[in-house]
Design a protein around this motif. Structure first.
Motif, PDB file in Angstrom:
ATOM      1  N   GLY A 131       6.754 -15.058  -2.902  1.00  0.00           N
ATOM      2  CA  GLY A 131       6.264 -14.435  -1.679  1.00  0.00           C
ATOM      3  C   GLY A 131       6.777 -13.038  -1.428  1.00  0.00           C
ATOM      4  N   TYR A 132       7.538 -12.470  -2.376  1.00  0.00           N
ATOM      5  CA  TYR A 132       8.082 -11.121  -2.224  1.00  0.00           C
ATOM      6  C   TYR A 132       7.481 -10.182  -3.275  1.00  0.00           C
ATOM      7  CZ  TYR A 132      11.673 -12.395   1.172  1.00  0.00           C
ATOM      8  OH  TYR A 132      12.320 -12.806   2.311  1.00  0.00           O
ATOM      9  N   VAL A 133       7.433  -8.904  -2.909  1.00  0.00           N
ATOM     10  CA  VAL A 133       6.995  -7.867  -3.846  1.00  0.00           C
ATOM     11  C   VAL A 133       8.218  -7.364  -4.605  1.00  0.00           C
ATOM     12  CG1 VAL A 133       5.969  -5.563  -4.085  1.00  0.00           C
ATOM     13  CG2 VAL A 133       5.066  -7.150  -2.379  1.00  0.00           C
ATOM     14  N   TRP A 134       8.141  -7.434  -5.933  1.00  0.00           N
ATOM     15  CA  TRP A 134       9.210  -6.946  -6.787  1.00  0.00           C
ATOM     16  C   TRP A 134       8.702  -5.728  -7.540  1.00  0.00           C
ATOM     17  CZ3 TRP A 134      14.027  -9.624  -7.804  1.00  0.00           C
ATOM     18  CH2 TRP A 134      14.165 -10.826  -7.079  1.00  0.00           C
ATOM     19  N   VAL A 169      13.544  -4.974  -8.565  1.00  0.00           N
ATOM     20  CA  VAL A 169      14.130  -4.871  -7.226  1.00  0.00           C
ATOM     21  C   VAL A 169      13.222  -5.617  -6.253  1.00  0.00           C
ATOM     22  CG1 VAL A 169      14.828  -3.323  -5.355  1.00  0.00           C
ATOM     23  CG2 VAL A 169      15.136  -2.617  -7.749  1.00  0.00           C
ATOM     24  N   ARG A 170      13.806  -6.579  -5.511  1.00  0.00           N
ATOM     25  CA  ARG A 170      13.023  -7.279  -4.495  1.00  0.00           C
ATOM     26  C   ARG A 170      12.905  -6.378  -3.270  1.00  0.00           C
ATOM     27  NH1 ARG A 170      14.415 -13.033  -1.576  1.00  0.00           N
ATOM     28  NH2 ARG A 170      15.626 -11.655  -0.210  1.00  0.00           N
ATOM     29  N   THR A 171      11.657  -6.197  -2.774  1.00  0.00           N
ATOM     30  CA  THR A 171      11.449  -5.278  -1.662  1.00  0.00           C
ATOM     31  C   THR A 171      11.138  -6.015  -0.365  1.00  0.00           C
ATOM     32  OG1 THR A 171       9.089  -4.986  -2.222  1.00  0.00           O
ATOM     33  CG2 THR A 171      10.687  -3.459  -3.210  1.00  0.00           C
ATOM     34  N   THR A 172       9.903  -6.337  -0.108  1.00  0.00           N
ATOM     35  CA  THR A 172       9.483  -6.878   1.172  1.00  0.00           C
ATOM     36  C   THR A 172       8.529  -8.051   0.954  1.00  0.00           C
ATOM     37  OG1 THR A 172       8.514  -6.242   3.319  1.00  0.00           O
ATOM     38  CG2 THR A 172       7.468  -5.372   1.355  1.00  0.00           C
ATOM     39  N   PRO A 173       8.415  -8.950   1.919  1.00  0.00           N
ATOM     40  CA  PRO A 173       7.424 -10.026   1.767  1.00  0.00           C
ATOM     41  C   PRO A 173       6.028  -9.446   1.592  1.00  0.00           C
ATOM     42  CG  PRO A 173       8.929 -10.495   3.583  1.00  0.00           C
ATOM     43  CD  PRO A 173       9.206  -9.097   3.158  1.00  0.00           C
ATOM     44  N   VAL A 174       5.257 -10.053   0.720  1.00  0.00           N
ATOM     45  CA  VAL A 174       3.919  -9.532   0.429  1.00  0.00           C
ATOM     46  C   VAL A 174       3.054  -9.524   1.682  1.00  0.00           C
ATOM     47  CG1 VAL A 174       2.985 -11.786  -0.243  1.00  0.00           C
ATOM     48  CG2 VAL A 174       1.969  -9.698  -1.172  1.00  0.00           C
ATOM     49  N   GLU A 175       3.319 -10.430   2.616  1.00  0.00           N
ATOM     50  CA  GLU A 175       2.530 -10.475   3.851  1.00  0.00           C
ATOM     51  C   GLU A 175       2.799  -9.266   4.749  1.00  0.00           C
ATOM     52  OE1 GLU A 175       5.598 -13.317   6.424  1.00  0.00           O
ATOM     53  OE2 GLU A 175       3.774 -14.175   5.542  1.00  0.00           O
ATOM     54  N   ASP A 176       3.913  -8.555   4.489  1.00  0.00           N
ATOM     55  CA  ASP A 176       4.232  -7.369   5.276  1.00  0.00           C
ATOM     56  C   ASP A 176       3.632  -6.091   4.687  1.00  0.00           C
ATOM     57  OD1 ASP A 176       5.637  -8.933   7.017  1.00  0.00           O
ATOM     58  OD2 ASP A 176       7.617  -8.472   6.173  1.00  0.00           O
ATOM     59  N   VAL A 177       2.923  -6.227   3.579  1.00  0.00           N
ATOM     60  CA  VAL A 177       2.241  -5.074   2.980  1.00  0.00           C
ATOM     61  C   VAL A 177       0.784  -5.139   3.416  1.00  0.00           C
ATOM     62  CG1 VAL A 177       1.635  -3.881   0.845  1.00  0.00           C
ATOM     63  CG2 VAL A 177       3.799  -5.132   1.006  1.00  0.00           C
ATOM     64  N   VAL A 234      14.737   5.541  -5.703  1.00  0.00           N
ATOM     65  CA  VAL A 234      13.366   5.887  -6.075  1.00  0.00           C
ATOM     66  C   VAL A 234      12.473   5.766  -4.848  1.00  0.00           C
ATOM     67  CG1 VAL A 234      11.436   5.413  -7.632  1.00  0.00           C
ATOM     68  CG2 VAL A 234      13.781   4.953  -8.382  1.00  0.00           C
ATOM     69  N   GLU A 235      11.766   6.859  -4.512  1.00  0.00           N
ATOM     70  CA  GLU A 235      10.783   6.829  -3.437  1.00  0.00           C
ATOM     71  C   GLU A 235       9.469   6.302  -4.020  1.00  0.00           C
ATOM     72  OE1 GLU A 235      11.332   7.508  -0.313  1.00  0.00           O
ATOM     73  OE2 GLU A 235      13.368   8.284  -0.523  1.00  0.00           O
ATOM     74  N   VAL A 236       8.919   5.272  -3.380  1.00  0.00           N
ATOM     75  CA  VAL A 236       7.770   4.562  -3.930  1.00  0.00           C
ATOM     76  C   VAL A 236       6.707   4.385  -2.842  1.00  0.00           C
ATOM     77  CG1 VAL A 236       7.022   2.363  -4.955  1.00  0.00           C
ATOM     78  CG2 VAL A 236       9.231   3.335  -5.576  1.00  0.00           C
ATOM     79  N   ILE A 237       5.452   4.324  -3.257  1.00  0.00           N
ATOM     80  CA  ILE A 237       4.386   3.859  -2.362  1.00  0.00           C
ATOM     81  C   ILE A 237       3.734   2.643  -3.002  1.00  0.00           C
ATOM     82  CG2 ILE A 237       3.898   6.090  -1.290  1.00  0.00           C
ATOM     83  CD1 ILE A 237       1.422   6.266  -3.156  1.00  0.00           C
ATOM     84  N   VAL A 238       3.395   1.671  -2.160  1.00  0.00           N
ATOM     85  CA  VAL A 238       2.664   0.493  -2.614  1.00  0.00           C
ATOM     86  C   VAL A 238       1.270   0.544  -2.001  1.00  0.00           C
ATOM     87  CG1 VAL A 238       2.531  -2.024  -2.589  1.00  0.00           C
ATOM     88  CG2 VAL A 238       4.745  -0.889  -2.914  1.00  0.00           C
ATOM     89  N   VAL A 239       0.267   0.424  -2.848  1.00  0.00           N
ATOM     90  CA  VAL A 239      -1.129   0.469  -2.427  1.00  0.00           C
ATOM     91  C   VAL A 239      -1.714  -0.940  -2.562  1.00  0.00           C
ATOM     92  CG1 VAL A 239      -3.404   1.441  -2.897  1.00  0.00           C
ATOM     93  CG2 VAL A 239      -1.364   2.856  -3.161  1.00  0.00           C
ATOM     94  N   ARG A 240      -2.285  -1.430  -1.464  1.00  0.00           N
ATOM     95  CA  ARG A 240      -2.888  -2.762  -1.503  1.00  0.00           C
ATOM     96  C   ARG A 240      -4.361  -2.682  -1.127  1.00  0.00           C
ATOM     97  NH1 ARG A 240      -0.746  -8.418   1.272  1.00  0.00           N
ATOM     98  NH2 ARG A 240      -2.412  -9.737   0.438  1.00  0.00           N
ATOM     99  N   LEU A 241      -5.201  -3.157  -2.024  1.00  0.00           N
ATOM    100  CA  LEU A 241      -6.637  -3.250  -1.782  1.00  0.00           C
ATOM    101  C   LEU A 241      -7.091  -4.647  -2.161  1.00  0.00           C
ATOM    102  CD1 LEU A 241      -8.180   0.144  -3.022  1.00  0.00           C
ATOM    103  CD2 LEU A 241      -7.953  -0.669  -0.670  1.00  0.00           C
ATOM    104  N   GLY A 242      -7.501  -5.411  -1.172  1.00  0.00           N
ATOM    105  CA  GLY A 242      -7.942  -6.774  -1.452  1.00  0.00           C
ATOM    106  C   GLY A 242      -6.824  -7.588  -2.043  1.00  0.00           C
ATOM    107  N   GLY A 243      -7.051  -8.154  -3.221  1.00  0.00           N
ATOM    108  CA  GLY A 243      -6.043  -9.000  -3.856  1.00  0.00           C
ATOM    109  C   GLY A 243      -5.173  -8.272  -4.855  1.00  0.00           C
ATOM    110  N   ARG A 244      -5.202  -6.942  -4.851  1.00  0.00           N
ATOM    111  CA  ARG A 244      -4.436  -6.192  -5.849  1.00  0.00           C
ATOM    112  C   ARG A 244      -3.431  -5.254  -5.188  1.00  0.00           C
ATOM    113  NH1 ARG A 244      -8.155  -3.531 -10.344  1.00  0.00           N
ATOM    114  NH2 ARG A 244      -6.054  -3.143 -11.156  1.00  0.00           N
ATOM    115  N   LEU A 245      -2.261  -5.179  -5.793  1.00  0.00           N
ATOM    116  CA  LEU A 245      -1.232  -4.258  -5.348  1.00  0.00           C
ATOM    117  C   LEU A 245      -0.811  -3.391  -6.523  1.00  0.00           C
ATOM    118  CD1 LEU A 245      -0.625  -7.133  -3.683  1.00  0.00           C
ATOM    119  CD2 LEU A 245       1.220  -5.731  -2.761  1.00  0.00           C
TER     120      LEU A 245
END
Length: 302
Positions: free
Chosen positions: A294-297, A197-205, A223-234
């Motif tokens: 450029g999108y988070v899937w 599922v395509r969600t949001t541009p990675v720059e918006d995370v 599905v309720e999801v959380i995306v965690v971003r630290l540095g270069g990892r999601l």
């Protein structure tokens, strides 16, 4: 005509109600008396205690969950938790549980000035099975005084100040691992056909934040999801704490420690793996994630 408690002024009722310390003492006395009972009487008293506690806990969990979900009540909830009576009540019922890693980091801050005065510092790596693993830095690392510093400073503070920590071990200093940039190559088939599922541009995370999302998969599943971003990892996880399934929208993400802490009961997780550091064996449910065009899937049907 008599005056009921509800009709009495608040200040007057407060003066006649038992003090917090008196109430706590009465509970302790009752527990001791129950422990002194024999046979059937003790079993009956313990069953009654367990039943009453279960009812109270169910009600408290409902109150906390509803207040946590309401923006107007959330601030009041956090204020109430700071009240000793409320904190004790929620702690007794397991609704608030101190996180050893968070507590250990707080205690370590108290000895950091002493370490820095000797040209060194200490980093808390993890807390596992009652052992706090610490990495010494600067002048403390490898010097003849490192063992003295550990024994007299870090170890004493952590063992005495953190419930559940019985030992401190020093881990060798080592360079941080190189972060691998996120990339994915789409070959042939449309990723949607594979459940992505395509969600949001990675720059918006935002980096260092928890981003909640709601996915609708190709099968119609939400599905309720959380995306965690630290540095270069999601990383993507189902938005549910492994303890009681509470939402993690407002979880505390510590970039320095690489941890994700549940705002409800303080359960702490490795932000990059989802492994629970407060309760060995527990795990956040991780979902496949990729960055493409450029999108988070995210694959919600995994």
């Amino acid at each position: 005509m008599s005056t009921t408690a509800a009709e009495q002024p608040r200040t007057e009722r407060a003066q006649t109600e038992p003090a917090f310390t008196e109430l706590a003492g009465r509970v302790d006395d009752a527990v001791r008396r129950v422990a002194e009972l024999d046979g059937e009487a003790r079993r009956t008293a313990e069953e009654l205690k367990a039943a009453v506690e279960a009812v109270h806990r169910a009600g408290l969990v409902t109150i906390v969950r509803r207040m946590r979900a309401d923006e107007r009540a959330r601030e009041l909830l956090f204020e109430l938790v700071d009240e000793p009576e409320v904190r004790l009540l929620l702690t007794l019922h397991g609704i608030i549980r101190p996180d050893p890693l968070t507590e250990a980091k707080r205690v370590l801050e108290t000895v950091r000035p002493s370490l820095q005065s000797h040209g060194g510092d200490a980093e808390l790596v993890r807390v596992e099975d009652g052992v706090a693993y610490v990495r010494l830095k600067g002048a403390c690392n490898g010097c003849s005084m490192s063992s003295v510093t550990l024994r007299d400073g870090v170890e004493e503070a952590l063992v005495n100040g953190v419930a559940g920590v019985t030992k401190v071990e020093v881990v060798p200093d080592e360079p941080s691992p190189t972060l691998i940039p996120l990339s994915a190559v789409r070959v042939g088939r449309d990723p949607r056909e594979e459940g992505w599922v395509r969600t949001t541009p990675v720059e918006d995370v935002p980096d260092g934040k928890v981003t909640p999302m709601r996915l609708v998969t190709t099968t119609g599943k939400e599905v309720e999801v959380i995306v965690v971003r630290l540095g270069g990892r999601l990383n993507a996880y189902v938005n549910a704490c492994a303890h009681q399934g509470m939402p993690l929208d407002a979880a505390l993400l510590d970039g320095d420690a690489g941890t994700l802490t549940c705002p409800w009961h303080g359960f702490c997780y490795d932000a990059m793996s989802g492994e629970c550091m407060s309760m060995p064996g527990a795990q956040l449910e991780q979902l496949p994630l990729r960055v493409d065009d450029g999108y988070v899937w995210i694959r919600g049907d995994a």
